[in-house]
Design a protein around this motif. Structure first.
Motif, PDB file in Angstrom:
ATOM      1  N   GLU A  89      23.005  75.808  23.186  1.00 10.82           N
ATOM      2  CA  GLU A  89      23.809  76.676  22.323  1.00 10.82           C
ATOM      3  C   GLU A  89      23.595  78.150  22.676  1.00 10.82           C
ATOM      4  O   GLU A  89      24.543  78.954  22.687  1.00 10.82           O
ATOM      5  CB  GLU A  89      23.458  76.424  20.855  1.00 10.82           C
ATOM      6  CG  GLU A  89      23.908  75.064  20.333  1.00 10.82           C
ATOM      7  CD  GLU A  89      23.432  74.806  18.914  1.00 10.82           C
ATOM      8  OE1 GLU A  89      22.841  75.736  18.308  1.00 10.82           O
ATOM      9  OE2 GLU A  89      23.623  73.689  18.413  1.00 10.82           O
ATOM     10  N   ARG A  90      22.336  78.508  22.953  1.00 10.57           N
ATOM     11  CA  ARG A  90      22.033  79.887  23.306  1.00 10.57           C
ATOM     12  C   ARG A  90      22.727  80.274  24.603  1.00 10.57           C
ATOM     13  O   ARG A  90      23.315  81.368  24.722  1.00 10.57           O
ATOM     14  CB  ARG A  90      20.520  80.068  23.451  1.00 10.57           C
ATOM     15  CG  ARG A  90      20.082  81.510  23.653  1.00 10.57           C
ATOM     16  CD  ARG A  90      18.609  81.606  24.003  1.00 10.57           C
ATOM     17  NE  ARG A  90      18.325  81.044  25.318  1.00 10.57           N
ATOM     18  CZ  ARG A  90      18.563  81.675  26.461  1.00 10.57           C
ATOM     19  NH1 ARG A  90      19.106  82.895  26.474  1.00 10.57           N
ATOM     20  NH2 ARG A  90      18.275  81.107  27.614  1.00 10.57           N
ATOM     21  N   LEU A  91      22.692  79.392  25.593  1.00  2.39           N
ATOM     22  CA  LEU A  91      23.307  79.694  26.884  1.00  2.39           C
ATOM     23  C   LEU A  91      24.829  79.784  26.774  1.00  2.39           C
ATOM     24  O   LEU A  91      25.467  80.636  27.418  1.00  2.39           O
ATOM     25  CB  LEU A  91      22.916  78.619  27.908  1.00  2.39           C
ATOM     26  CG  LEU A  91      21.434  78.603  28.323  1.00  2.39           C
ATOM     27  CD1 LEU A  91      21.144  77.401  29.213  1.00  2.39           C
ATOM     28  CD2 LEU A  91      21.063  79.906  29.033  1.00  2.39           C
ATOM     29  N   SER A 108      29.704  83.385  26.612  1.00  4.47           N
ATOM     30  CA  SER A 108      30.928  83.911  26.005  1.00  4.47           C
ATOM     31  C   SER A 108      31.049  85.427  26.167  1.00  4.47           C
ATOM     32  O   SER A 108      32.137  85.988  26.026  1.00  4.47           O
ATOM     33  CB  SER A 108      30.986  83.542  24.523  1.00  4.47           C
ATOM     34  OG  SER A 108      29.934  84.180  23.816  1.00  4.47           O
ATOM     35  N   ALA A 109      29.942  86.067  26.455  1.00  9.02           N
ATOM     36  CA  ALA A 109      29.973  87.522  26.636  1.00  9.02           C
ATOM     37  C   ALA A 109      30.345  87.904  28.064  1.00  9.02           C
ATOM     38  O   ALA A 109      30.541  89.093  28.361  1.00  9.02           O
ATOM     39  CB  ALA A 109      28.615  88.123  26.282  1.00  9.02           C
ATOM     40  N   LEU A 110      30.438  86.906  28.943  1.00 13.73           N
ATOM     41  CA  LEU A 110      30.755  87.178  30.334  1.00 13.73           C
ATOM     42  C   LEU A 110      32.274  87.122  30.551  1.00 13.73           C
ATOM     43  O   LEU A 110      33.018  86.564  29.746  1.00 13.73           O
ATOM     44  CB  LEU A 110      30.063  86.149  31.241  1.00 13.73           C
ATOM     45  CG  LEU A 110      28.539  86.057  31.133  1.00 13.73           C
ATOM     46  CD1 LEU A 110      28.019  84.930  32.013  1.00 13.73           C
ATOM     47  CD2 LEU A 110      27.897  87.396  31.526  1.00 13.73           C
ATOM     48  N   THR A 111      32.690  87.656  31.649  1.00 14.68           N
ATOM     49  CA  THR A 111      34.096  87.569  32.033  1.00 14.68           C
ATOM     50  C   THR A 111      34.300  86.355  32.934  1.00 14.68           C
ATOM     51  O   THR A 111      33.348  85.810  33.483  1.00 14.68           O
ATOM     52  CB  THR A 111      34.525  88.844  32.781  1.00 14.68           C
ATOM     53  OG1 THR A 111      33.702  89.008  33.940  1.00 14.68           O
ATOM     54  CG2 THR A 111      34.409  90.062  31.881  1.00 14.68           C
ATOM     55  N   SER A 170      32.890  80.628  32.700  1.00 12.81           N
ATOM     56  CA  SER A 170      33.069  79.180  32.899  1.00 12.81           C
ATOM     57  C   SER A 170      31.928  78.589  33.712  1.00 12.81           C
ATOM     58  O   SER A 170      31.439  77.489  33.440  1.00 12.81           O
ATOM     59  CB  SER A 170      34.409  78.907  33.597  1.00 12.81           C
ATOM     60  OG  SER A 170      35.493  79.284  32.762  1.00 12.81           O
ATOM     61  N   GLN A 171      31.499  79.316  34.724  1.00 13.59           N
ATOM     62  CA  GLN A 171      30.388  78.829  35.554  1.00 13.59           C
ATOM     63  C   GLN A 171      29.100  78.731  34.733  1.00 13.59           C
ATOM     64  O   GLN A 171      28.335  77.768  34.868  1.00 13.59           O
ATOM     65  CB  GLN A 171      30.194  79.756  36.748  1.00 13.59           C
ATOM     66  CG  GLN A 171      31.340  79.720  37.745  1.00 13.59           C
ATOM     67  CD  GLN A 171      31.225  80.797  38.803  1.00 13.59           C
ATOM     68  OE1 GLN A 171      30.430  81.743  38.675  1.00 13.59           O
ATOM     69  NE2 GLN A 171      32.036  80.684  39.861  1.00 13.59           N
ATOM     70  N   ALA A 172      28.857  79.712  33.881  1.00  9.30           N
ATOM     71  CA  ALA A 172      27.655  79.696  33.045  1.00  9.30           C
ATOM     72  C   ALA A 172      27.691  78.538  32.052  1.00  9.30           C
ATOM     73  O   ALA A 172      26.676  77.877  31.821  1.00  9.30           O
ATOM     74  CB  ALA A 172      27.523  81.035  32.311  1.00  9.30           C
ATOM     75  N   ARG A 173      28.885  78.306  31.474  1.00  8.63           N
ATOM     76  CA  ARG A 173      28.990  77.173  30.540  1.00  8.63           C
ATOM     77  C   ARG A 173      28.793  75.853  31.268  1.00  8.63           C
ATOM     78  O   ARG A 173      28.138  74.937  30.741  1.00  8.63           O
ATOM     79  CB  ARG A 173      30.359  77.205  29.837  1.00  8.63           C
ATOM     80  CG  ARG A 173      30.439  78.225  28.715  1.00  8.63           C
ATOM     81  CD  ARG A 173      31.688  78.007  27.865  1.00  8.63           C
ATOM     82  NE  ARG A 173      32.899  78.274  28.650  1.00  8.63           N
ATOM     83  CZ  ARG A 173      33.502  79.465  28.722  1.00  8.63           C
ATOM     84  NH1 ARG A 173      32.990  80.502  28.058  1.00  8.63           N
ATOM     85  NH2 ARG A 173      34.610  79.627  29.427  1.00  8.63           N
TER      86      ARG A 173
END
Length: 212
Positions: A116-118, A123-126, A131-134
């Protein structure tokens, strides 16, 4: 199996049971067997008392039947001790399995919170970084949950194997103690020990009559 409040929302189940109660039952079985097996001198004492009450053929029959009852009881007492050992072993593994399952629940909860934290941070990224981070967060969660569930499977397999061993020990005791057949149950244990000993049967019948 039940899921305690501490594990709400988790797929990892904690085994149900009361290890302390099982340990107490095991200890009672072992004490019962030990006291009876340690009373081997009781047979000799009883023989002496029989000699003071009966003489001749009656004394010989009483002594023979006493020896028969003692011989039949010894294997059952040994089986009771083995059942106690099996129960004690199961209680230890149940206790350990419950503690391990709760630990795995905490690991699963930690993995979900980290996910959840990640996701929140992503969501703060562009795009496409978000999408890659999620995707990385999802992959990490799946890997951690898979590891937790594999370990949980090992814990449960070990517990089920211990339960099967305990069940076999108790079933063996029941099979030895209870005469099977229509309408027969645990009350048949005493009859099974003395059904062909007429003198013992007569004395037991007399002893069971209420005083006049």
């Amino acid at each position: 199996m039940r899921r305690p409040a501490e594990g709400r929302g988790t797929a990892v189940a904690v085994p149900s049971g009361d290890p302390d109660s099982i340990r107490r039952a095991a200890a009672q079985l072992r004490r019962l067997s030990a006291r009876a097996l340690d009373s081997g001198a009781l047979t000799g004492q009883a023989r002496g008392e029989l000699a003071m009450v009966w003489t001749g053929d009656a004394a010989e029959q009483a002594a023979a039947e006493l020896a028969t009852v003692a011989a039949r009881g010894r294997p059952l007492l040994s089986q009771i001790d083995r059942a106690g050992v099996a129960l004690a072993a199961y209680s230890d593994i149940l206790d350990s399995s419950m503690r391990q399952a709760r630990s795995l629940q905490r690991r699963e909860s930690t993995a979900r919170l980290e996910h959840e934290r990640l996701v929140a941070a992503a969501s703060a990224l562009t795009e496409p970084a978000a999408s890659q981070a999620r995707a990385l967060a999802d992959d990490g969660l799946r890997a951690r949950l898979a590891a937790v569930h594999r370990e949980h499977g090992v814990v449960m397999d070990r517990l089920m194997a211990a339960a099967a061993r305990c069940s076999r020990a108790l079933s063996s005791l029941t099979a030895r103690a209870v005469v099977t057949g229509p309408g027969r149950g645990p009350s048949a244990v005493g009859a099974a020990l003395v059904d062909d000993l007429p003198l013992v049967q007569r004395e037991l019948t007399a002893a069971s009559r209420p005083p006049e």
